[in-house]
Design an enzyme around this catalytic site. Structure first.
Site, PDB file in Angstrom:
ATOM      1  N   CYS A  37      44.986  10.909 -24.465  1.00  0.00           N
ATOM      2  CA  CYS A  37      45.007  12.213 -23.776  1.00  0.00           C
ATOM      3  C   CYS A  37      44.427  13.331 -24.633  1.00  0.00           C
ATOM      4  CB  CYS A  37      46.423  12.593 -23.353  1.00  0.00           C
ATOM      5  SG  CYS A  37      47.076  11.480 -22.122  1.00  0.00           S
ATOM      6  N   HIS A  78      37.866  22.996 -10.870  1.00  0.00           N
ATOM      7  CA  HIS A  78      36.662  22.742 -11.664  1.00  0.00           C
ATOM      8  C   HIS A  78      36.607  23.573 -12.945  1.00  0.00           C
ATOM      9  CE1 HIS A  78      35.620  20.512  -8.108  1.00  0.00           C
ATOM     10  NE2 HIS A  78      34.623  19.945  -8.767  1.00  0.00           N
ATOM     11  N   GLU A 125      49.694  14.304 -11.109  1.00  0.00           N
ATOM     12  CA  GLU A 125      48.507  14.263 -11.952  1.00  0.00           C
ATOM     13  C   GLU A 125      47.734  12.959 -11.774  1.00  0.00           C
ATOM     14  OE1 GLU A 125      48.178  16.116 -16.201  1.00  0.00           O
ATOM     15  OE2 GLU A 125      48.392  13.956 -16.468  1.00  0.00           O
TER      16      GLU A 125
HETATM   17 ZN   LIG Z   1      45.450  14.147 -18.339  1.00  0.00          ZN
END
Ligand SMILES: [Zn+2]
Length: 141
Positions: A37, A78, A125
């Site tokens: 990550c 974005h 997510e």
């Molecule tokens: Zn992530």
């Protein structure tokens, strides 16, 4: 669009509104122990907002659905979240994203005369990971 059951919030308000929307954004978790990550990558975040109140405005709205989406989508879609002012000095984890969305939405709601409250922010997510943020107490009556 998409339909899903979300965890429900207990409250005494007469009206409860839920708004779904999504946005696409990149982020990274800026620490060594975050594993992969740490590298910049993207998600399509699915958000559900729960707003409640007892009073409607002159249109019969707690708050306009499209206004809710605009508050968050307009700023996050974005973008590289780490570069946004909302995340200065913060790690844009799903938890922090959910808390930040709450703060943005509630401060917009605070400007409305009918004083609706954001009771819950749900942020998905990935297909297998989501966070629910609920404010500890509502500081407004
Ligand atoms: Zn992530």
């Amino acid at each position: 669009m998409f339909q899903q059951n979300y965890p429900s919030v207990q409250h005494d308000y007469q009206f409860e509104l839920n708004k779904d929307f999504n946005f696409s954004a990149a982020h990274y978790i800026p620490s060594e122990d975050a594993g992969k990550c740490m590298r910049t990558h993207g998600h399509t975040y699915f958000v559900n907002l729960t707003i409640a109140g007892d009073t409607l405005d002159h249109n019969g709205f707690l708050v306009n659905f499209s206004e809710l989406k605009k508050i968050v989508h307009g700023q996050f879609d974005h973008q590289l979240l780490n570069e946004l002012p909302q995340f200065t000095g913060k790690s844009p984890s799903t938890e922090v994203v959910a808390q930040t969305i709450y703060e943005m939405v509630q401060s917009a709601l605070d400007e409305r005369q009918n004083k609706p409250q954001c009771l819950q922010v749900y942020v998905r997510e990935t297909p297998t990971s989501y966070v629910v943020f609920r404010p500890k107490e509502t500081s407004h009556e």
